[in-house]
Write an enzyme that holds these catalytic residues in place. Structure first.
Site, PDB file in Angstrom:
ATOM      1  N   LYS A 139     -15.635   3.375 -26.742  1.00 23.42           N
ATOM      2  CA  LYS A 139     -15.879   3.125 -24.972  1.00 23.42           C
ATOM      3  C   LYS A 139     -17.342   3.651 -24.852  1.00 23.42           C
ATOM      4  CE  LYS A 139     -11.456   3.106 -23.874  1.00 23.42           C
ATOM      5  NZ  LYS A 139     -10.566   3.146 -25.050  1.00 23.42           N
TER       6      LYS A 139
HETATM    7  C1  PLP Z   1      -9.259   2.329 -25.352  1.00 20.41           C
HETATM    8  C2  PLP Z   1      -8.931   2.650 -26.645  1.00 20.41           C
HETATM    9  C3  PLP Z   1      -8.322   1.370 -27.392  1.00 20.41           C
HETATM   10  C4  PLP Z   1      -7.676   0.231 -26.804  1.00 20.41           C
HETATM   11  O1  PLP Z   1      -8.676  -0.449 -25.945  1.00 20.41           O
HETATM   12  P1  PLP Z   1      -8.625  -1.521 -25.026  1.00 20.41           P
HETATM   13  O2  PLP Z   1      -9.785  -2.156 -24.361  1.00 20.41           O
HETATM   14  O3  PLP Z   1      -7.956  -0.736 -23.947  1.00 20.41           O
HETATM   15  O4  PLP Z   1      -7.613  -2.407 -25.309  1.00 20.41           O
HETATM   16  C5  PLP Z   1      -8.161   1.398 -28.637  1.00 20.41           C
HETATM   17  N1  PLP Z   1      -8.406   2.658 -29.387  1.00 20.41           N
HETATM   18  C6  PLP Z   1      -9.152   3.708 -28.956  1.00 20.41           C
HETATM   19  C7  PLP Z   1      -9.416   4.759 -29.676  1.00 20.41           C
HETATM   20  C8  PLP Z   1      -9.416   3.537 -27.441  1.00 20.41           C
HETATM   21  O5  PLP Z   1      -9.973   4.540 -26.934  1.00 20.41           O
END
Ligand code: PLP
Length: 464
Positions: free
Chosen positions: A110
């Site tokens: 993120k």
């Molecule tokens: C948010 C997240 C995901 C999923 O990502 P999306 O964009 O919601 O599909 C997978 N793994 C981790 C560690 C995350 O923080």
């Protein structure tokens, strides 16, 4: 580049407008009017670039209303705090390529989007002489990454809703120990889907949205997706240079469909990769959609990959719009049906189109644990449980010898307990987490009620 809504009643927006609007005012999601296609020769040229220069080339296609030098500076600042010179290094283990997306300040992918978005928000508020109140929901990692992107910034406040007791202790502390006065954490009695629907409801309250200049950091915000396109190009370039192969396959651990949708955009932009592998945990609505044309919500199951414990994938509407041939009226109708019945069905012809874009596999919790253990035994490399979902699905579905690139979405230290259960020891802790247990936590526990959350926001903002 102009942006329009998947529901057809908002259009002609600039990038800046689209970023500030977050959720489209007609309840839809914003998309560019067209997706630029990159010539093959340019792809090969881009493979020589640093991450930041590549990001600049890609983002300037979408953010064409930001002066180039400004955009370049925003990108450079966004990635300056990463702990690896390559930003998103690709490492080979066994016959897999692992795209490490966890080198940012909060150790999850993120950060790639939210460090950029934080800088972008600051630029926009300064330029417009405005204030901004960010409201977002998190299944664990978005919250800390968003907070880290804007903590201490002038004229920006941030409110993050997380499901009480359903995020890992490290994930919670990464949010609640941040001392800056512009940061507010709310623990909602409910699931991530509850948090997300409260946020959506408050964004649909246009009077409230306007009065408090609400801004979104969830992946409904177009800028996040745009920033995430970059690492698909980056990883493809690294693997192409290492192997001479152009036909890679990406396996993507998926919850809200944001990350994998960015991958789809990369593919539509001309990246010559195979259909993307959507890896889900036991919350497998997207797997049922891809494999059986059944998009219907079930109960959220709590798993050891909690950032993917999601049944209503907020970005799905963007894909629906593309699948329906950019028919906004049909998309609006389908989303209204889904709101009432919690289910959508798809014809055989539509399923055939979906199969050109994606394949999918749902990974059970014992499989996650076994994958972490086996991969460690074989290679000495520690996968976090989300990455393990991607690796398990990737190994299951790769059906040819094209290089398999698994997106590693979090550092294993964020999910120490699940990793410990698999391998018998705690993953080493990176510097970003040093001393976190010793810091005081600040958060408010609330029942799942959008009006109560709204009242809390008003109270806090009026007392600032
Ligand atoms: C948010 C997240 C995901 C999923 O990502 P999306 O964009 O919601 O599909 C997978 N793994 C981790 C560690 C995350 O923080």
């Amino acid at each position: 580049m102009r942006y329009l809504s998947t529901r057809g009643r908002v259009g002609g927006l600039s990038f800046e407008d689209a970023v500030l609007m977050g959720l489209a005012d007609d309840g839809g999601l914003l998309l560019p009017e067209s997706i630029p296609v990159i010539p093959e020769k340019t792809l090969h040229d881009w493979a020589q670039l640093s991450y930041s220069d590549l990001a600049f080339n890609i983002l300037s296609l979408y953010a064409d209303d930001i002066p180039p030098e400004t955009l370049h500076a925003l990108i450079t600042r966004a990635y300056a705090g990463f702990d690896h010179p390559e930003i998103t290094p690709v490492v080979q283990r066994d016959d897999l390529y692992i795209l490490e997306l966890f080198h940012g300040p909060t150790l999850a992918f993120k950060d790639l989007a939210l460090q950029f978005l934080g800088n972008l928000f600051e630029y926009l508020t300064e330029k417009n002489g405005s204030r901004m109140n960010i409201l977002g929901a998190t299944s664990g990692d978005t919250g800390s990454a968003a907070i880290c992107g804007v903590r201490g910034r002038k004229n920006i406040n941030i409110f993050i809703l997380h499901p009480n007791g359903r995020v890992s202790p490290v994930q919670r502390m990464q949010m609640t120990t941040v001392p800056d006065a512009n940061v507010f954490n709310v623990a909602v009695e409910g699931t991530f889907d509850t948090c997300q629907s409260i946020v959506k409801e408050l964004f649909e309250d246009l009077e409230f949205k306007e009065r408090f200049s609400l801004a979104s950091i969830n992946s409904i915000n177009w800028a996040r997706l745009a920033a995430q396109i970059v690492y698909y190009f980056y990883a493809w370039g690294r693997v192409w240079k290492a192997t001479g192969r152009e036909d890679a396959t990406f396996a993507v651990p998926t919850g809200n469909f944001g990350d994998v949708f960015a991958g789809l955009l990369a593919r539509r932009m001309g990246l010559p990769v195979r259909p993307l592998i959507i890896a889900t945990n036991e919350n497998n609505i997207l797997t049922r959609f891809v494999c059986a044309g059944d998009y219907s919500t079930g109960q959220v199951v709590e798993t050891i990959a909690p950032s993917m414990d999601i049944q209503v994938a907020s970005n799905f509407e963007r894909y629906l719009y593309l699948l329906y041939g950019q028919d906004a009226q049909r998309t609006r109708g389908a989303m209204e049906t889904f709101k009432k019945t919690h289910a959508l069905g798809f014809s055989a012809e539509e399923q055939r189109l979906v199969a050109k874009d994606f394949s999918s596999h749902s990974v059970s919790q014992p499989e996650i644990t076994a994958t972490i253990r086996d991969f460690h035994q074989k290679t000495g490399y520690l996968l976090d449980p989300h990455t393990a979902v991607g690796v398990a699905a990737g190994l299951k579905l790769r059906n040819d010898d094209s290089p398999l690139i698994c997106l590693s979405t979090a550092h294993p230290a964020k999910f120490a307990k699940a990793v410990h259960n698999a391998v018998g020891f705690d993953p080493p802790r990176p510097a970003q987490l040093a001393g976190i247990e010793d810091r005081p936590e600040r958060y408010t526990v609330m029942r799942a009620d959008s009006q109560a959350v709204k009242a809390l926001m008003v109270e806090k903002l009026q007392s600032l």
